[in-house]
Design an enzyme around this catalytic site. Structure first.
Site, PDB file in Angstrom:
ATOM      1  N   CYS A   1       1.171  -7.598  -0.840  1.00  0.00           N
ATOM      2  CA  CYS A   1       2.351  -7.354  -1.678  1.00  0.00           C
ATOM      3  C   CYS A   1       2.137  -7.883  -3.094  1.00  0.00           C
ATOM      4  O   CYS A   1       2.053  -9.102  -3.303  1.00  0.00           O
ATOM      5  CB  CYS A   1       3.561  -8.011  -1.016  1.00  0.00           C
ATOM      6  SG  CYS A   1       5.033  -8.087  -2.036  1.00  0.00           S
TER       7      CYS A   1
ATOM      8  N   CYS B   1       4.878 -10.248  -4.351  1.00  0.00           N
ATOM      9  CA  CYS B   1       4.765 -11.539  -3.646  1.00  0.00           C
ATOM     10  C   CYS B   1       3.722 -12.417  -4.334  1.00  0.00           C
ATOM     11  O   CYS B   1       3.945 -13.614  -4.544  1.00  0.00           O
ATOM     12  CB  CYS B   1       4.360 -11.329  -2.190  1.00  0.00           C
ATOM     13  SG  CYS B   1       5.557 -10.420  -1.196  1.00  0.00           S
TER      14      CYS B   1
END
Length: 145
Positions: free
Chosen positions: A69, A72
């Protein structure tokens, strides 16, 4: 009279009592002698998540994330900065959703990063999406009051 709080050791999962007024003194675990309040996020897994969340008297802010991600990864330094700045006021933890799919399912994680705040084992707040450090710290300070 000093009030005592319970803190689960992020290293050995031992349950410790510490005077609330002494949290800034960097208390150590009575079992493994390591620091109870690290200035960085701790990794939680399916096996230790419930004990850590349910037994800690300090609020626990959990970042549900994944290695693939992009947002993230971009938010990780901001989350670490918040953990350092709010050390002793909250515990910051990370859960890798790929390694812990049951936790993701249990908490209905639909998008990542997702931040969940727990107090006395109960979810009290949730925020989806990446935030810069300043916004993350401000949000955390509001929800841990």
């Amino acid at each position: 009279m000093m009030s005592a709080i319970h803190i689960v050791c992020p290293h050995c999962q031992g349950l410790n009592r510490s005077p609330a007024e002494r949290l800034s003194d960097n208390p150590v675990c009575g079992k493994c002698k390591q620091g109870l309040l690290p200035a960085h996020p701790v990794e939680l897994r399916q096996s230790d998540f419930a004990r850590f969340i349910e037994k800690s008297d300090l609020p626990v802010i959990v970042d549900f994330w994944a290695d693939w991600c992009g947002p993230c990864k971009m938010m990780a330094p901001a989350f670490a900065q918040a953990a350092q700045q709010l050390q002793g006021k909250a515990i910051f933890a990370k859960v890798d959703t790929e390694s812990n799919p049951m936790l993701s399912q249990q908490f209905a994680i639909r998008s990542i990063p997702s931040l969940l705040v727990f107090k006395q084992g109960r979810e009290v707040s949730r925020q989806a999406g990446a935030m810069p450090a300043g916004q993350l710290i401000q949000w955390a300070q509001q929800v841990i009051r």
